[in-house]
Design a protein around this motif. Structure first.
Motif, mmCIF file in Angstrom:
data_model
loop_
_atom_site.group_PDB
_atom_site.id
_atom_site.type_symbol
_atom_site.label_atom_id
_atom_site.label_comp_id
_atom_site.label_asym_id
_atom_site.label_seq_id
_atom_site.Cartn_x
_atom_site.Cartn_y
_atom_site.Cartn_z
ATOM 1 N N LEU A 97 37.538 -46.864 -63.971
ATOM 2 C CA LEU A 97 36.997 -48.207 -64.074
ATOM 3 C C LEU A 97 37.945 -49.275 -63.547
ATOM 4 C CD1 LEU A 97 35.190 -47.967 -67.511
ATOM 5 C CD2 LEU A 97 34.209 -47.906 -65.223
ATOM 6 N N ASN A 98 39.145 -48.877 -63.140
ATOM 7 C CA ASN A 98 40.064 -49.838 -62.528
ATOM 8 C C ASN A 98 39.987 -49.815 -61.008
ATOM 9 O OD1 ASN A 98 41.202 -47.372 -62.061
ATOM 10 N ND2 ASN A 98 43.252 -47.900 -62.807
ATOM 11 N N GLY A 99 38.945 -49.150 -60.475
ATOM 12 C CA GLY A 99 38.755 -49.094 -59.026
ATOM 13 C C GLY A 99 38.891 -47.681 -58.500
ATOM 14 N N GLY A 100 38.171 -47.381 -57.435
ATOM 15 C CA GLY A 100 38.232 -46.050 -56.851
ATOM 16 C C GLY A 100 36.879 -45.364 -56.858
ATOM 17 N N GLU A 101 36.814 -44.241 -56.150
ATOM 18 C CA GLU A 101 35.577 -43.497 -56.016
ATOM 19 C C GLU A 101 35.395 -42.507 -57.159
ATOM 20 O OE1 GLU A 101 33.208 -43.894 -53.671
ATOM 21 O OE2 GLU A 101 34.361 -45.615 -52.953
ATOM 22 N N ALA A 102 34.141 -42.157 -57.406
ATOM 23 C CA ALA A 102 33.843 -41.156 -58.426
ATOM 24 C C ALA A 102 34.285 -39.778 -57.943
ATOM 25 C CB ALA A 102 32.349 -41.152 -58.739
ATOM 26 N N GLU A 103 34.852 -39.011 -58.842
ATOM 27 C CA GLU A 103 35.330 -37.662 -58.552
ATOM 28 C C GLU A 103 34.336 -36.646 -59.113
ATOM 29 O OE1 GLU A 103 38.926 -34.663 -60.063
ATOM 30 O OE2 GLU A 103 38.808 -36.746 -60.771
ATOM 31 N N ARG A 104 33.874 -35.737 -58.262
ATOM 32 C CA ARG A 104 32.960 -34.704 -58.728
ATOM 33 C C ARG A 104 33.743 -33.639 -59.491
ATOM 34 N NH1 ARG A 104 31.164 -29.972 -56.410
ATOM 35 N NH2 ARG A 104 32.128 -30.530 -54.431
ATOM 36 N N LEU A 105 33.267 -33.292 -60.685
ATOM 37 C CA LEU A 105 33.962 -32.331 -61.525
ATOM 38 C C LEU A 105 33.328 -30.950 -61.519
ATOM 39 C CD1 LEU A 105 34.658 -34.540 -64.689
ATOM 40 C CD2 LEU A 105 36.204 -34.071 -62.775
ATOM 41 N N THR A 106 32.061 -30.847 -61.134
ATOM 42 C CA THR A 106 31.353 -29.572 -61.233
ATOM 43 C C THR A 106 30.650 -29.213 -59.934
ATOM 44 O OG1 THR A 106 29.355 -30.671 -62.066
ATOM 45 C CG2 THR A 106 30.942 -29.886 -63.709
ATOM 46 N N ASP A 107 30.287 -27.953 -59.824
ATOM 47 C CA ASP A 107 29.447 -27.459 -58.735
ATOM 48 C C ASP A 107 28.429 -26.512 -59.371
ATOM 49 O OD1 ASP A 107 28.319 -26.824 -56.337
ATOM 50 O OD2 ASP A 107 29.954 -25.518 -55.662
ATOM 51 N N LEU A 108 27.396 -27.100 -59.957
ATOM 52 C CA LEU A 108 26.458 -26.374 -60.794
ATOM 53 C C LEU A 108 25.117 -26.175 -60.096
ATOM 54 C CD1 LEU A 108 27.082 -28.450 -64.045
ATOM 55 C CD2 LEU A 108 28.041 -26.193 -63.530
ATOM 56 N N ASP A 109 24.421 -25.133 -60.474
ATOM 57 C CA ASP A 109 23.048 -24.916 -60.047
ATOM 58 C C ASP A 109 22.199 -24.886 -61.313
ATOM 59 O OD1 ASP A 109 20.735 -24.402 -58.724
ATOM 60 O OD2 ASP A 109 21.202 -22.310 -58.241
ATOM 61 N N GLY A 110 21.841 -26.069 -61.787
ATOM 62 C CA GLY A 110 21.109 -26.185 -63.030
ATOM 63 C C GLY A 110 21.222 -27.596 -63.570
ATOM 64 N N ASP A 111 21.023 -27.752 -64.869
ATOM 65 C CA ASP A 111 20.974 -29.074 -65.487
ATOM 66 C C ASP A 111 22.044 -29.239 -66.555
ATOM 67 O OD1 ASP A 111 18.680 -30.066 -64.059
ATOM 68 O OD2 ASP A 111 17.474 -28.680 -65.256
ATOM 69 N N PRO A 112 23.063 -30.064 -66.282
ATOM 70 C CA PRO A 112 24.027 -30.407 -67.329
ATOM 71 C C PRO A 112 23.498 -31.568 -68.171
ATOM 72 C CG PRO A 112 24.712 -31.376 -65.252
ATOM 73 C CD PRO A 112 23.436 -30.609 -64.974
ATOM 74 N N SER A 113 23.806 -31.573 -69.451
ATOM 75 C CA SER A 113 23.343 -32.640 -70.331
ATOM 76 C C SER A 113 24.280 -32.744 -71.532
ATOM 77 C CB SER A 113 21.907 -32.380 -70.800
ATOM 78 O OG SER A 113 21.842 -31.197 -71.573
ATOM 79 N N SER A 114 24.046 -33.769 -72.365
ATOM 80 C CA SER A 114 24.785 -33.947 -73.624
ATOM 81 C C SER A 114 26.294 -33.942 -73.404
ATOM 82 C CB SER A 114 24.394 -32.864 -74.635
ATOM 83 O OG SER A 114 23.010 -32.852 -74.862
ATOM 84 N N LEU A 115 26.752 -34.743 -72.443
ATOM 85 C CA LEU A 115 28.182 -34.814 -72.167
ATOM 86 C C LEU A 115 28.938 -35.364 -73.372
ATOM 87 C CD1 LEU A 115 26.915 -34.585 -69.310
ATOM 88 C CD2 LEU A 115 28.708 -36.120 -68.496
ATOM 89 N N ALA A 116 30.133 -34.834 -73.590
ATOM 90 C CA ALA A 116 31.008 -35.327 -74.653
ATOM 91 C C ALA A 116 32.452 -35.177 -74.202
ATOM 92 C CB ALA A 116 30.777 -34.569 -75.950
ATOM 93 N N TRP A 117 33.223 -36.221 -74.410
ATOM 94 C CA TRP A 117 34.640 -36.182 -74.083
ATOM 95 C C TRP A 117 35.394 -35.772 -75.337
ATOM 96 C CZ3 TRP A 117 35.198 -39.326 -69.327
ATOM 97 C CH2 TRP A 117 36.371 -39.045 -68.631
ATOM 98 N N SER A 118 36.303 -34.827 -75.233
ATOM 99 C CA SER A 118 37.102 -34.472 -76.403
ATOM 100 C C SER A 118 37.961 -35.675 -76.794
ATOM 101 C CB SER A 118 37.989 -33.259 -76.108
ATOM 102 O OG SER A 118 38.944 -33.566 -75.104
ATOM 103 N N PRO A 119 38.189 -35.896 -78.086
ATOM 104 C CA PRO A 119 38.929 -37.082 -78.527
ATOM 105 C C PRO A 119 40.335 -37.203 -77.957
ATOM 106 C CG PRO A 119 37.729 -36.134 -80.357
ATOM 107 C CD PRO A 119 37.597 -35.166 -79.219
ATOM 108 N N ASP A 120 40.948 -36.074 -77.558
ATOM 109 C CA ASP A 120 42.281 -36.159 -76.962
ATOM 110 C C ASP A 120 42.227 -36.419 -75.461
ATOM 111 O OD1 ASP A 120 41.407 -33.747 -75.944
ATOM 112 O OD2 ASP A 120 42.893 -32.518 -76.985
ATOM 113 N N GLY A 121 41.016 -36.500 -74.880
ATOM 114 C CA GLY A 121 40.851 -36.820 -73.468
ATOM 115 C C GLY A 121 41.136 -35.683 -72.511
ATOM 116 N N LYS A 122 41.396 -34.479 -73.023
ATOM 117 C CA LYS A 122 41.809 -33.381 -72.160
ATOM 118 C C LYS A 122 40.640 -32.557 -71.625
ATOM 119 C CE LYS A 122 46.261 -32.849 -74.520
ATOM 120 N NZ LYS A 122 47.114 -31.944 -75.341
ATOM 121 N N SER A 123 39.492 -32.655 -72.273
ATOM 122 C CA SER A 123 38.356 -31.806 -71.895
ATOM 123 C C SER A 123 37.058 -32.593 -71.918
ATOM 124 C CB SER A 123 38.220 -30.602 -72.843
ATOM 125 O OG SER A 123 39.388 -29.824 -72.871
#
Length: 222
Positions: A97-123
């Protein structure tokens, strides 16, 4: 101001606001605006950000595709979201959010949903349902494929799809430091403890002996 009469064409001019996500400090909110593309008979959805104490909103995503499911990182520096910008396949991206392009994290063939960030920010954790592989011998949209659907040959597949929806998808835990992933099948729901060390999840499987509640330590390999 006179009221504008509602017509079928009015729908194409509407903007639908959805999925408001406040930042961890409450100073900002990310939300989705969905619009209809009448020429393509489809819709687009984009992410916007606005200060919660007043000020002009700012659009975060561009292009003719869908962006949705935004979540904040615990430190408020990033958002993760799902986008169809690559080959119209939904993938998970991370945007600074301080500037820059979005980084793709996955290469999936299907539907990801219900995203959650671990509280320590590592996962990042998410639910995933894989796409069904194409039926052998029938190209998508081909006459044989259409005929197979109309003469009842795919009734078994429909029953399998119905049963699949009754059970969970995969829970995927992706480590943002090295990209390593751990996958757990038939997960219907999950939550992460405040310290980010443990994910608790429920399993609904065809194998009844597997059904139940499980706890997984994220700070241990395997």
């Amino acid at each position: 101001m006179p009221k504008r009469p509602v017509t079928p064409e009015t729908i194409f001019d509407l903007q639908f606001v959805d999925a408001v996500a406040p930042s961890p400090d409450g100073a900002w909110a990310v939300y989705t605006i969905k619009t209809i593309d009448r020429e393509k008979d489809d819709y687009q959805s984009h992410l916007w950000i606005t200060p919660t104490q007043g000020g002009a909103p700012r659009r975060l995503t561009q292009g003719e595709h869908k962006n949705f499911g935004a979540i904040w990182s615990p430190d408020g520096r990033w958002i993760a979201f799902v986008s169809t910008r690559r080959d119209k396949r939904p993938q998970i991206y991370r945007l600074p959010l301080n500037g820059g392009e979005a980084e793709r994290l996955t290469d999936l063939d299907g539907d990801p949903s219900s995203l959650a960030w671990s509280p320590d920010g590592k996962s990042i954790l998410f639910n995933f349902r894989a796409s069904d592989p194409p039926e052998q011998g029938h190209l998508p949209g081909s006459v044989p494929e259409k005929k197979a659907k109309t003469d009842g040959k795919d009734e078994t597949k429909k029953d399998d799809d119905k049963k699949k929806k009754e059970f969970g998808g995969d829970l995927v835990v992706r480590d943002l430091r090295d990209g390593a992933e751990r996958t757990f099948a038939d997960v219907t729901d999950f939550t992460v403890t405040k310290d980010g060390a443990v994910v608790v999840y429920t399993v609904s499987s065809k194998k009844e002996e597997m059904n139940g509640v499980y706890a997984l330590r994220l700070d241990r390999p395997g």
